[in-house]
Design an enzyme around this catalytic site. Structure first.
Site, mmCIF file in Angstrom:
data_model
loop_
_atom_site.group_PDB
_atom_site.id
_atom_site.type_symbol
_atom_site.label_atom_id
_atom_site.label_comp_id
_atom_site.label_asym_id
_atom_site.label_seq_id
_atom_site.Cartn_x
_atom_site.Cartn_y
_atom_site.Cartn_z
ATOM 1 N N PHE A 249 0.812 -1.227 0.000
ATOM 2 C CA PHE A 249 0.000 0.000 0.000
ATOM 3 C C PHE A 249 0.842 1.272 0.000
ATOM 4 C CE2 PHE A 249 -3.129 -3.089 0.578
ATOM 5 C CZ PHE A 249 -4.307 -2.525 0.125
ATOM 6 N N ALA A 252 2.089 5.017 -5.117
ATOM 7 C CA ALA A 252 1.428 6.303 -5.396
ATOM 8 C C ALA A 252 0.624 6.188 -6.688
ATOM 9 C CB ALA A 252 2.480 7.398 -5.521
ATOM 10 N N CYS A 260 -15.199 -0.644 -1.261
ATOM 11 C CA CYS A 260 -14.948 -0.705 0.186
ATOM 12 C C CYS A 260 -14.268 0.530 0.759
ATOM 13 C CB CYS A 260 -14.125 -1.940 0.519
ATOM 14 S SG CYS A 260 -15.095 -3.432 0.335
HETATM 15 N N1 LIG Z 1 -16.524 -6.402 -2.282
HETATM 16 C C1 LIG Z 1 -15.525 -6.494 -1.447
HETATM 17 O O1 LIG Z 1 -14.343 -6.523 -1.839
HETATM 18 C C2 LIG Z 1 -15.783 -6.599 0.040
HETATM 19 C C3 LIG Z 1 -14.742 -7.030 0.887
HETATM 20 C C4 LIG Z 1 -14.995 -7.126 2.241
HETATM 21 C C5 LIG Z 1 -16.241 -6.789 2.753
HETATM 22 N N2 LIG Z 1 -17.225 -6.352 1.905
HETATM 23 C C6 LIG Z 1 -18.527 -6.047 2.469
HETATM 24 O O2 LIG Z 1 -19.395 -7.150 2.201
HETATM 25 C C7 LIG Z 1 -20.730 -6.688 1.959
HETATM 26 C C8 LIG Z 1 -21.195 -7.180 0.597
HETATM 27 O O3 LIG Z 1 -20.406 -6.564 -0.385
HETATM 28 P P1 LIG Z 1 -20.414 -7.065 -1.891
HETATM 29 O O4 LIG Z 1 -19.356 -6.317 -2.585
HETATM 30 O O5 LIG Z 1 -20.403 -8.553 -1.914
HETATM 31 O O6 LIG Z 1 -21.858 -6.531 -2.364
HETATM 32 P P2 LIG Z 1 -22.627 -6.894 -3.721
HETATM 33 O O7 LIG Z 1 -23.392 -5.671 -4.071
HETATM 34 O O8 LIG Z 1 -21.687 -7.471 -4.708
HETATM 35 O O9 LIG Z 1 -23.618 -8.056 -3.276
HETATM 36 C C9 LIG Z 1 -24.699 -7.881 -2.414
HETATM 37 C C10 LIG Z 1 -25.771 -8.895 -2.780
HETATM 38 O O10 LIG Z 1 -26.790 -8.833 -1.796
HETATM 39 C C11 LIG Z 1 -28.043 -9.004 -2.449
HETATM 40 N N3 LIG Z 1 -29.111 -8.512 -1.604
HETATM 41 C C12 LIG Z 1 -29.444 -7.221 -1.319
HETATM 42 N N4 LIG Z 1 -30.503 -7.192 -0.471
HETATM 43 C C13 LIG Z 1 -30.830 -8.484 -0.210
HETATM 44 C C14 LIG Z 1 -31.831 -9.104 0.592
HETATM 45 N N5 LIG Z 1 -32.689 -8.382 1.294
HETATM 46 N N6 LIG Z 1 -31.880 -10.451 0.619
HETATM 47 C C15 LIG Z 1 -31.011 -11.198 -0.094
HETATM 48 N N7 LIG Z 1 -30.034 -10.671 -0.871
HETATM 49 C C16 LIG Z 1 -29.952 -9.324 -0.923
HETATM 50 C C17 LIG Z 1 -27.875 -8.237 -3.748
HETATM 51 O O11 LIG Z 1 -28.843 -8.652 -4.712
HETATM 52 C C18 LIG Z 1 -26.433 -8.613 -4.121
HETATM 53 O O12 LIG Z 1 -26.400 -9.780 -4.921
HETATM 54 C C19 LIG Z 1 -20.674 -5.172 2.086
HETATM 55 O O13 LIG Z 1 -21.030 -4.811 3.395
HETATM 56 C C20 LIG Z 1 -19.214 -4.858 1.841
HETATM 57 O O14 LIG Z 1 -18.807 -3.667 2.483
HETATM 58 C C21 LIG Z 1 -17.021 -6.270 0.572
#
Ligand SMILES: NC(=O)c1ccc[n+]([C@@H]2O[C@H](COP(=O)([O-])OP(=O)(O)OC[C@H]3O[C@@H](n4cnc5c(N)ncnc54)[C@H](O)[C@@H]3O)[C@@H](O)[C@H]2O)c1
Length: 430
Positions: A249, A252, A260
């Site tokens: 990390f 630059a 995130c």
């Molecule tokens: N993407 C990353 O790199 C990452 C890494 C670590 C943590 N996170 C955290 O994990 C969480 C998910 O992130 P993501 O990137 O996977 O999101 P995303 O948008 O890719 O996926 C979320 C999924 O949840 C579904 N969803 C929404 N409401 C719903 C409901 N009521 N019932 C069932 N399914 C529902 C959506 O249709 C979608 O498929 C977030 O809080 C994010 O901050 C993400």
């Protein structure tokens, strides 16, 4: 009570699908639930709707252990331990939008009993777990165990990260429930940190905020390097040898984006603010990140003057290589600023083009590098895809109007680019 020997995952996006496929790979049966019926029917055919290296293969390999459904009943019927991995995007104030988490919670009455363990994988503000436990108690489902198990995977290397975590964080009120969740990860060799729920929630935010701070710090160093004739790449290398600092990390560039860092930094600032503490450092981290994109526009203006009617080609749209994810990508911010200055914007990305039409308007999406750069006054390298490491410089020179490359990720070899007859500008590089 039926045997509930599967794991449930609600929300089958980046995190939910990777979690599901990896648990299946570890030998568990997984019930994968999402409200998006189209997504579920694609996944039933083992078609993965996002680009994540190795994920489609892993889903295909484990399809017998993965059940895809839109039914919450099925999840709670078949699973004792149920993960929630729905999205928690930012609101306009910077707070995390928990509406999807609470939508799941409000569907629970009648589905859950005191044998279920709810596990929060989504990133939720500190204090959310306690609020949910209170809400469960209000719904007279207070005996359900609630565990916080934040996820640290990175898009682009998500399977590797899930299978080889630096640590597994488990926050619970009842250590027995925490241990049940920890046992699911038995086959992974990783330190397990057991703590209470708010501490687990804070570990996730503090980790992302620290990494974002490191990026904004090195970006500021890069900006000073430009003023004093130092080379930030070498400065970062020299700093990175120091084990107290580490090498990661310290690249630059034009700033962080993605689903995130921007939202988690903003949410932590809000969490602090809502509890009466002004988190000054994070305010600066966010501002530096925003200004960093503006500096690219200034570099373009330095060479081209007014950008009105100039054509700028962006190489890379995804917020980082090896993902199709465009959420909060630097490319989108940059494209809007360039369009605002009256420039024409063309773009090419090896993977994200099919997803880009919805995310960015007003830019011409191209099928390859040469179509994107053809007729343009400058190229900005926005995402460090491997395909861009050795650009077809001779051919680019023939079809570009001006020969300028702004390397927003310090990814190219400046000597090679200059030797090919281009003006080259990196970020904090000589
Ligand atoms: N993407 C990353 O790199 C990452 C890494 C670590 C943590 N996170 C955290 O994990 C969480 C998910 O992130 P993501 O990137 O996977 O999101 P995303 O948008 O890719 O996926 C979320 C999924 O949840 C579904 N969803 C929404 N409401 C719903 C409901 N009521 N019932 C069932 N399914 C529902 C959506 O249709 C979608 O498929 C977030 O809080 C994010 O901050 C993400």
């Amino acid at each position: 009570m039926p045997a509930r020997n599967s794991i449930g995952v609600i929300g089958i996006g980046y995190v939910g699908l990777v979690t599901s496929a990896c648990f299946a790979e570890l030998g568990h049966n997984v019930v994968c639930m999402d409200i998006d019926a189209d997504k579920i029917s694609s996944l039933e055919q083992s078609q993965v709707p996002i680009y994540e290296p190795g994920l489609e293969e892993l889903v295909r390999k484990n399809q017998e252990r993965m059940l895809f459904t839109t039914s919450l009943e099925k999840v709670f019927d078949r699973c004792e331990i149920v993960f929630i991995a729905v999205d928690t995007p930012p609101t306009f104030t910077g707070d995390a939008d928990l509406s999807r988490v609470f939508a799941v919670m409000s569907s629970l009455p009648g589905l859950v009993d005191n044998h279920h363990v709810l596990v929060m994988k989504s990133t939720v503000p500190v204090g959310t777990g306690n609020k949910i436990s209170a809400e469960l108690a209000r719904q007279e489902a207070g005996n359900i165990d609630y565990v916080s198990n934040p996820e640290f995977l990175r898009e682009g290397s998500a399977i590797h990260d899930f299978m080889n975590p630096d640590r597994i964080v488990i926050g619970s009120r009842d250590p027995q429930a925490g241990r049940k969740v920890a046992m699911l990860y038995d086959k992974l060799k990783a330190p397990i940190l057991e703590t209470n729920v708010p501490t687990a929630e804070m570990i996730k935010y503090a980790s992302n905020a620290f990494l974002a701070t490191k990026i904004s710090f090195i970006n500021e160093i890069a900006n000073v390097c430009e003023e004093v004739g130092a080379d930030v790449s070498v400065v970062a290398e020299g700093m990175g040898y120091d084990q107290r600092i580490g090498r990661h990390f310290l690249n630059a560039g034009i700033g962080f984006g993605g689903s995130c860092f921007p939202k988690d930094v903003a949410a932590l600032k809000q969490i602090a603010g809502n509890s009466g503490y002004h988190f000054q450092l994070l305010t600066a981290v966010i501002e530096v990140n925003e200004l960093q994109k503006r500096r690219v526009v200034n570099k373009l203006k330095k060479h081209l003057g007014n950008l009105s009617d100039k054509t700028i080609a962006l190489l890379g749209l995804a917020f980082k290589p090896n993902t199709s994810d465009l959420r909060e990508a630097s490319s989108i911010v940059l494209a809007s600023r360039l369009l605002g200055d009256g420039a024409y914007v063309k773009a090419y990305d090896p993977v994200a083009i099919p997803y880009a039409a919805k995310a960015v308007r007003g830019i011409l999406l191209c099928d390859d590098i040469l179509s994107a750069v053809s007729g343009s006054d400058a190229v900005v390298l926005v995402t460090e895809w491997e395909e861009f490491e050795h650009l077809p410089l001779e051919k680019m020179k023939e079809c570009m109007r001006h020969h300028l490359i702004i390397d927003g990720r310090n990814f190219l070899d400046p000597e090679e680019v200059r030797a090919a007859g281009f003006a080259y500008e990196g970020i904090g590089r000589i």
